[in-house]
Design an enzyme around this catalytic site. Structure first.
Site, PDB file in Angstrom:
ATOM      1  N   ASP A  15     -50.124   9.989  82.182  1.00 26.01           N
ATOM      2  CA  ASP A  15     -51.207   8.992  82.195  1.00 26.01           C
ATOM      3  C   ASP A  15     -52.596   9.494  81.805  1.00 26.01           C
ATOM      4  O   ASP A  15     -53.599   9.053  82.381  1.00 26.01           O
ATOM      5  CB  ASP A  15     -51.287   8.313  83.574  1.00 26.01           C
ATOM      6  CG  ASP A  15     -49.972   7.697  84.014  1.00 26.01           C
ATOM      7  OD1 ASP A  15     -49.077   7.533  83.174  1.00 26.01           O
ATOM      8  OD2 ASP A  15     -49.841   7.390  85.217  1.00 26.01           O
ATOM      9  N   LYS A  77     -44.537   3.236  81.021  1.00 30.35           N
ATOM     10  CA  LYS A  77     -43.953   3.076  82.351  1.00 30.35           C
ATOM     11  C   LYS A  77     -44.763   2.074  83.163  1.00 30.35           C
ATOM     12  O   LYS A  77     -45.938   1.833  82.887  1.00 30.35           O
ATOM     13  CB  LYS A  77     -43.866   4.418  83.072  1.00 30.35           C
ATOM     14  CG  LYS A  77     -45.209   5.042  83.452  1.00 30.35           C
ATOM     15  CD  LYS A  77     -45.025   6.390  84.107  1.00 30.35           C
ATOM     16  CE  LYS A  77     -46.317   7.013  84.552  1.00 30.35           C
ATOM     17  NZ  LYS A  77     -46.984   6.347  85.659  1.00 30.35           N
ATOM     18  N   CYS A 110     -49.828   8.865  90.594  1.00 32.00           N
ATOM     19  CA  CYS A 110     -48.682   9.103  89.711  1.00 32.00           C
ATOM     20  C   CYS A 110     -48.247  10.562  89.673  1.00 32.00           C
ATOM     21  O   CYS A 110     -47.051  10.849  89.614  1.00 32.00           O
ATOM     22  CB  CYS A 110     -48.978   8.578  88.312  1.00 32.00           C
ATOM     23  SG  CYS A 110     -49.150   6.765  88.288  1.00 32.00           S
TER      24      CYS A 110
END
Length: 182
Positions: A15, A77, A110
């Site tokens: 990310d 995702k 995450c």
């Protein structure tokens, strides 16, 4: 937990996206160190995968990161943990490597959930402290404390690269040394 091995490692970049990076302290340094990790991985034969959380809302992977990734290495995702995604588990199983090295955002969401999930799946997980960030520094500190309590390794960019190289006689030593010195 062992030293990182280039024949057993997979580098996961989580990310590092436009809208997330814009609010991260020292995002420029984090992105630079992630670029070093990706270049080292390419030279030393370590596969790399990158992930984007809801790219329509958070933007794509920063170009300073994506330019170092092989084609097809970026996966979208919605789950916070990459370990919760069947396609990721399948891809990792296909690579047949036991060490996971993680860089990315955000440390307490995450990155942490991915590290916990991958450890639970039997991987030796290492988080690269100077290539991980969050909007608030205290969230990074809390994430590292929890990761350590669960036996997840905390390393840094330079340690990871030198562990992958193992010795100065590797043909890539001069390139890696220059890369790390910036």
């Amino acid at each position: 937990m062992a030293l990182l091995s280039p024949t057993q490692s997979v580098l996961l970049v989580i990310d590092i996206q436009e809208r997330l990076a814009a609010v991260i302290p020292d995002a420029e340094g984090l992105v630079a160190r992630t670029g070093i990790l990706l270049q080292a991985a390419r030279h030393l034969g370590v596969p790399a995968l990158a992930f984007e959380q809801y790219p329509r809302g958070l933007g794509g992977t920063l170009p300073a990161v994506s330019r170092h990734l092989p084609d097809g290495a970026i996966m979208e995702k919605m789950a916070f943990s990459v370990a919760a995604i069947p396609a990721v588990r399948t891809r990792l199983a296909t690579l047949a490597r036991r060490q996971i090295v993680i860089a990315g955002l955000e440390a307490h969401i995450c990155v942490l959930q991915s590290a916990f999930g991958l450890k639970a799946a039997g991987y030796d997980v290492h988080v690269v402290a100077d290539a991980v960030g969050a909007r608030r520094p205290r969230d990074v500190d809390l994430a590292f404390a929890r990761l350590r309590m669960e036996g997840i390794g905390i390393t840094n960019c330079e340690m990871a690269v030198y562990e992958w190289m193992r010795h100065a006689e590797t043909p890539h030593f001069k390139t890696m040394s220059r890369l790390l010195r910036g």
